[in-house]
Design a protein around this motif. Structure first.
Motif: not given
Length: 170
Positions: A65-67, A23-27, A49-51
């Motif tokens: 907010a999580f974002s 859901d957040h990869y594009d951001l 960042v994903c790691v």
């Protein structure tokens, strides 16, 4: 929905964490691209960042907010990469590419855009972050302040100072 996914991910649910990343990869990637202006580095930062999110998700306390939290982690990853390479000024690559097929007006607009974003990337950190969050990410001053961990008035001041600096650079 994001809150439920976060709660599940914090409890070790790998599927929920995967959904959050999806859901957040594009951001994450778009933010990294805008900050560093280099596709390869943006991909490296997004993976990093994903790691980092995997290790840090348990520390997310929900105060923002999580974002916004993901933005902060992404910005920190960009800064870390820039510091590690020690060549922050050399990161300013063309934001838009000018190709011979473009009509002259589009070439001029692309060159102007490229020069502007390259100049923005040379601004002091807080000014650059404020400008990119408000103008590139199209966030409100309040949302930018939340991400930067400061007051809305501070973001406005950084943008004001950035405009003065950019007038001198351009």
């Amino acid at each position: 929905m994001t809150r439920a996914l976060v709660a599940r991910a914090q409890n070790g649910d790998a599927e929920a964490f995967g959904e959050l990343i999806e859901d957040h990869y594009d951001l994450i990637h778009r933010t990294a691209w805008k900050w560093c202006g280099n596709r390869s580095d943006a991909e490296d930062i997004a993976q990093d960042v994903c790691v980092k999110l995997g290790g840090a998700i348990s520390g997310f306390d929900g105060r923002s907010a999580f974002s916004s939290w993901v933005y902060r982690i992404t910005l920190n990853a960009v800064r870390d990469m820039q510091r590690a390479r020690g060549r922050r000024a050399k990161y300013a690559e063309a934001y838009a590419h000018v190709s011979p097929e473009d009509v002259p007006a589009e070439q001029e607009e692309a060159a102007t855009s490229s020069q502007l974003w390259a100049a923005v990337r040379t601004l002091p950190e807080k000014q650059r972050d404020s400008v990119l969050l408000v103008y590139a990410e199209e966030l409100s001053h309040a949302a930018a302040a939340d991400i930067m961990g400061c007051k809305e008035a501070t973001v406005s001041w950084h943008i004001f100072e950035a405009r003065k600096t950019l007038r001198g650079l351009l």
